[in-house]
Design a protein around this motif. Structure first.
Motif, PDB file in Angstrom:
ATOM      1  N   PRO A   1     118.148 117.543 -60.424  1.00  0.00           N
ATOM      2  CA  PRO A   1     117.953 116.085 -60.617  1.00  0.00           C
ATOM      3  C   PRO A   1     119.012 115.472 -61.527  1.00  0.00           C
ATOM      4  O   PRO A   1     119.298 114.275 -61.413  1.00  0.00           O
ATOM      5  CB  PRO A   1     116.561 115.999 -61.251  1.00  0.00           C
ATOM      6  N   ALA A   2     119.597 116.289 -62.418  1.00  0.00           N
ATOM      7  CA  ALA A   2     120.611 115.745 -63.316  1.00  0.00           C
ATOM      8  C   ALA A   2     121.908 115.411 -62.584  1.00  0.00           C
ATOM      9  O   ALA A   2     122.735 114.663 -63.109  1.00  0.00           O
ATOM     10  CB  ALA A   2     120.890 116.754 -64.439  1.00  0.00           C
ATOM     11  N   LYS A   3     122.083 115.947 -61.406  1.00  0.00           N
ATOM     12  CA  LYS A   3     123.323 115.719 -60.661  1.00  0.00           C
ATOM     13  C   LYS A   3     123.159 114.729 -59.510  1.00  0.00           C
ATOM     14  O   LYS A   3     124.124 114.421 -58.822  1.00  0.00           O
ATOM     15  CB  LYS A   3     123.851 117.048 -60.096  1.00  0.00           C
ATOM     16  N   ILE A   4     121.921 114.273 -59.278  1.00  0.00           N
ATOM     17  CA  ILE A   4     121.659 113.359 -58.161  1.00  0.00           C
ATOM     18  C   ILE A   4     121.034 112.079 -58.703  1.00  0.00           C
ATOM     19  O   ILE A   4     119.955 112.116 -59.329  1.00  0.00           O
ATOM     20  CB  ILE A   4     120.721 113.995 -57.115  1.00  0.00           C
ATOM     21  N   ASP A   5     121.697 110.969 -58.498  1.00  0.00           N
ATOM     22  CA  ASP A   5     121.184 109.663 -58.905  1.00  0.00           C
ATOM     23  C   ASP A   5     120.334 109.106 -57.759  1.00  0.00           C
ATOM     24  O   ASP A   5     120.839 108.882 -56.650  1.00  0.00           O
ATOM     25  CB  ASP A   5     122.355 108.725 -59.210  1.00  0.00           C
ATOM     26  N   ARG A   6     119.064 108.928 -58.008  1.00  0.00           N
ATOM     27  CA  ARG A   6     118.167 108.454 -56.938  1.00  0.00           C
ATOM     28  C   ARG A   6     118.554 107.070 -56.424  1.00  0.00           C
ATOM     29  O   ARG A   6     118.197 106.699 -55.307  1.00  0.00           O
ATOM     30  CB  ARG A   6     116.720 108.440 -57.430  1.00  0.00           C
ATOM     31  N   THR A   7     119.256 106.298 -57.244  1.00  0.00           N
ATOM     32  CA  THR A   7     119.684 104.973 -56.795  1.00  0.00           C
ATOM     33  C   THR A   7     120.979 105.039 -55.985  1.00  0.00           C
ATOM     34  O   THR A   7     121.352 104.068 -55.340  1.00  0.00           O
ATOM     35  CB  THR A   7     119.893 104.050 -58.006  1.00  0.00           C
TER      36      THR A   7
ATOM     37  N   LEU B   1     122.798 118.855 -46.700  1.00  0.00           N
ATOM     38  CA  LEU B   1     122.045 118.549 -47.924  1.00  0.00           C
ATOM     39  C   LEU B   1     121.844 117.049 -48.085  1.00  0.00           C
ATOM     40  O   LEU B   1     120.751 116.567 -48.407  1.00  0.00           O
ATOM     41  CB  LEU B   1     122.786 119.112 -49.133  1.00  0.00           C
ATOM     42  N   LEU B   2     122.912 116.300 -47.873  1.00  0.00           N
ATOM     43  CA  LEU B   2     122.832 114.847 -48.006  1.00  0.00           C
ATOM     44  C   LEU B   2     121.797 114.271 -47.033  1.00  0.00           C
ATOM     45  O   LEU B   2     120.993 113.396 -47.406  1.00  0.00           O
ATOM     46  CB  LEU B   2     124.206 114.231 -47.752  1.00  0.00           C
ATOM     47  N   LYS B   3     121.776 114.751 -45.802  1.00  0.00           N
ATOM     48  CA  LYS B   3     120.816 114.254 -44.819  1.00  0.00           C
ATOM     49  C   LYS B   3     119.385 114.560 -45.248  1.00  0.00           C
ATOM     50  O   LYS B   3     118.482 113.718 -45.123  1.00  0.00           O
ATOM     51  CB  LYS B   3     121.100 114.879 -43.450  1.00  0.00           C
ATOM     52  N   GLN B   4     119.165 115.763 -45.753  1.00  0.00           N
ATOM     53  CA  GLN B   4     117.808 116.128 -46.173  1.00  0.00           C
ATOM     54  C   GLN B   4     117.336 115.263 -47.344  1.00  0.00           C
ATOM     55  O   GLN B   4     116.178 114.830 -47.377  1.00  0.00           O
ATOM     56  CB  GLN B   4     117.768 117.612 -46.552  1.00  0.00           C
ATOM     57  N   VAL B   5     118.216 115.020 -48.302  1.00  0.00           N
ATOM     58  CA  VAL B   5     117.824 114.209 -49.460  1.00  0.00           C
ATOM     59  C   VAL B   5     117.564 112.773 -49.036  1.00  0.00           C
ATOM     60  O   VAL B   5     116.615 112.129 -49.511  1.00  0.00           O
ATOM     61  CB  VAL B   5     118.912 114.275 -50.546  1.00  0.00           C
ATOM     62  N   ARG B   6     118.401 112.235 -48.139  1.00  0.00           N
ATOM     63  CA  ARG B   6     118.173 110.868 -47.668  1.00  0.00           C
ATOM     64  C   ARG B   6     116.890 110.761 -46.873  1.00  0.00           C
ATOM     65  O   ARG B   6     116.171 109.761 -46.959  1.00  0.00           O
ATOM     66  CB  ARG B   6     119.359 110.419 -46.819  1.00  0.00           C
ATOM     67  N   ALA B   7     116.592 111.781 -46.085  1.00  0.00           N
ATOM     68  CA  ALA B   7     115.372 111.742 -45.277  1.00  0.00           C
ATOM     69  C   ALA B   7     114.120 111.914 -46.131  1.00  0.00           C
ATOM     70  O   ALA B   7     113.062 111.337 -45.829  1.00  0.00           O
ATOM     71  CB  ALA B   7     115.430 112.823 -44.191  1.00  0.00           C
ATOM     72  N   ASP B   8     114.226 112.691 -47.217  1.00  0.00           N
ATOM     73  CA  ASP B   8     113.058 112.957 -48.057  1.00  0.00           C
ATOM     74  C   ASP B   8     113.520 113.138 -49.502  1.00  0.00           C
ATOM     75  O   ASP B   8     113.823 114.259 -49.933  1.00  0.00           O
ATOM     76  CB  ASP B   8     112.335 114.214 -47.574  1.00  0.00           C
ATOM     77  N   PRO B   9     113.607 112.059 -50.269  1.00  0.00           N
ATOM     78  CA  PRO B   9     114.064 112.162 -51.675  1.00  0.00           C
ATOM     79  C   PRO B   9     113.194 113.046 -52.541  1.00  0.00           C
ATOM     80  O   PRO B   9     113.618 113.466 -53.625  1.00  0.00           O
ATOM     81  CB  PRO B   9     114.038 110.712 -52.159  1.00  0.00           C
ATOM     82  N   SER B  10     112.000 113.387 -52.080  1.00  0.00           N
ATOM     83  CA  SER B  10     111.115 114.217 -52.906  1.00  0.00           C
ATOM     84  C   SER B  10     111.614 115.650 -53.034  1.00  0.00           C
ATOM     85  O   SER B  10     111.102 116.410 -53.876  1.00  0.00           O
ATOM     86  CB  SER B  10     109.704 114.228 -52.304  1.00  0.00           C
TER      87      SER B  10
END
Length: 431
Positions: A75-81, A126-135
């Motif tokens: 989480p420290a490397k990914i900005d949810r915004t 990885l990017l697709k998975q995070v965009r599809a499900d930020p959880s």
């Protein structure tokens, strides 16, 4: 009583002369058969060398080496915004280093080397998975994708350790990592379905022929839609209705000459007429089909006329004798009987058009098209041009794919030629 027989000596000489001539004839026949067999053997040898070279160079493309990596989405490397702003490739590289028992230095040199053996498709996943499900942020996810083309060539034996390190793109440490990953079961080999389901890419390991296949089919559709009906109708008129005079003789001579015109001339014609004058979109299946339709027309006309000539005159005479008109005779009796030859000529002309490259290069179909063409006027590429683009690329992995694309193109052409043979045999009639 007079003896009418030849003297014994004369009869013997004549017999010897006849036998000598027969021996010479038989010797000539044996030599002719020998020359024919030698010619066939030489032709088959060249064909075997050509196909063997293509298959030997290209079959490895259909072997895919996939790597599976478990990545912790810190989480420290990914900005949810700003989910797309994170460096997912670096996350995959760090996970691989951890799996190998390595730690990166402050300059990130080892991470850079890992990225040289790992496809950036893993980062995109990885990017697709995070965009599809930020959880999933803060959890571990597993992604699977191809290794870099050079790493794949190493597994296939195309890159060897015995080669001096400064003469290959992968150094000894990277080869050690690849061996460790293989031994740990992180690398799986299988059939490369991605080559048939992906389109062109700047990365050799992600490049495929789907876009080129679809572009070829769309272009052949335009070619067949124009060349076949126009060619058949023109041939039918010239053979069955046109008067035999000086003008028809000139037309026939020009049709035969057009069939022998170099294909690049049709490309120049298409560039001048269809693109510069009629403003048809450049590098589209529509303009490609128009150019190839012009090139295929003479072949279709010649083949159709030959098929019409093969229909016995008795068919025409019988139809006219029972009161049929000239048009009814041609379209109800002659043309249906000639249809096997017509279809064979049309299919062979389309197969010939499928393999053309020079006229398509002249109309701009050499551009890089990463996706599948969506319409007849959209940008597209075709299999022969795709082969040309990959062969001129600098990356070694594209050369492997060049031969594989040639194999796909040859399969297309073999299928079309086989279809022509089957159509001929299915509908052929012996008179």
């Amino acid at each position: 009583m007079t003896d009418a027989t030849l003297p014994t000596a004369a009869a013997t000489d004549l017999r010897r002369l006849v036998e000598a001539r027969l021996k010479r004839r038989h010797a000539q026949e044996r030599r002719f058969r020998l020359y024919g067999r030698i010619a066939i053997i030489v032709a088959l040898s060249f064909l075997a060398v050509l196909l063997g070279r293509i298959v030997h160079q290209g079959y490895t493309t259909f072997i895919d080496n996939q790597i599976g990596v478990s990545v912790y989405l810190d989480p420290a490397k990914i900005d949810r915004t700003d989910i797309g702003g994170a460096n997912y490739d670096q996350m995959v590289a760090e996970s691989l280093l951890t799996k190998l028992g390595e730690t990166d230095d402050e300059y990130g040199e080892k991470s850079g080397k890992i990225l040289e053996i790992m496809s950036n498709d893993l980062g995109f996943q990885l990017l697709k998975q995070v965009r599809a499900d930020p959880s999933v942020i803060g959890k571990r996810v597993t992604v699977t994708g191809p290794v870099k083309s050079d790493a794949s060539l190493y597994y296939k034996g195309e890159i060897k350790r015995s080669t001096p390190q400064d003469s290959r793109k992968l150094d000894d440490q990277q080869l050690d990592w690849l061996d460790e990953l293989k031994a740990a079961g992180a690398i799986k080999s299988g059939f490369n379905f991605g080559f048939l389901t992906r389109s062109d890419s700047t990365e050799p390991e992600q490049a495929g022929v789907l876009g080129a296949i679809v572009g070829s089919l769309m272009m052949l559709f335009v070619t067949a839609f124009l060349a076949v009906p126009i060619g058949v109708l023109a041939a039918t008129y010239l053979e069955e209705f046109a008067p035999k005079n000086r003008w028809t003789d000139i037309i026939e001579v020009n049709i035969n000459n057009l069939a022998a015109v170099p294909s690049i001339v049709y490309g120049l014609l298409g560039l001048a007429v269809f693109i510069n004058w009629l403003a048809v979109p450049r590098s589209s299946p529509l303009v490609g089909g128009l150019v190839l339709a012009l090139m295929a027309l003479p072949t279709v006309i010649i083949a159709t006329r030959s098929a019409l000539k093969a229909v016995p005159p008795s068919i025409r005479e019988a139809a006219l004798g029972v009161g049929a008109s000239r048009t009814q005779t041609v379209f109800h009796h002659v043309l249906p009987l000639a249809m096997p030859g017509v279809m064979t000529g049309a299919i062979l002309s389309l197969a010939h058009a499928l393999g053309e490259t020079a006229p398509l290069l002249m109309i701009g179909m050499v551009s890089f098209v990463p996706g599948v063409p969506e319409s007849l006027t959209g940008s597209a590429t075709v299999l022969p041009v795709q082969v040309f683009i990959w062969e001129t690329a600098s990356e070694r992995g594209f050369h492997e794919r060049t031969a594989a694309a040639i194999i796909v193109l040859l399969v297309f052409m073999i299928v079309m030629n086989l279809t022509a043979i089957l159509v001929r045999r299915r509908f052929e009639r012996r008179w």
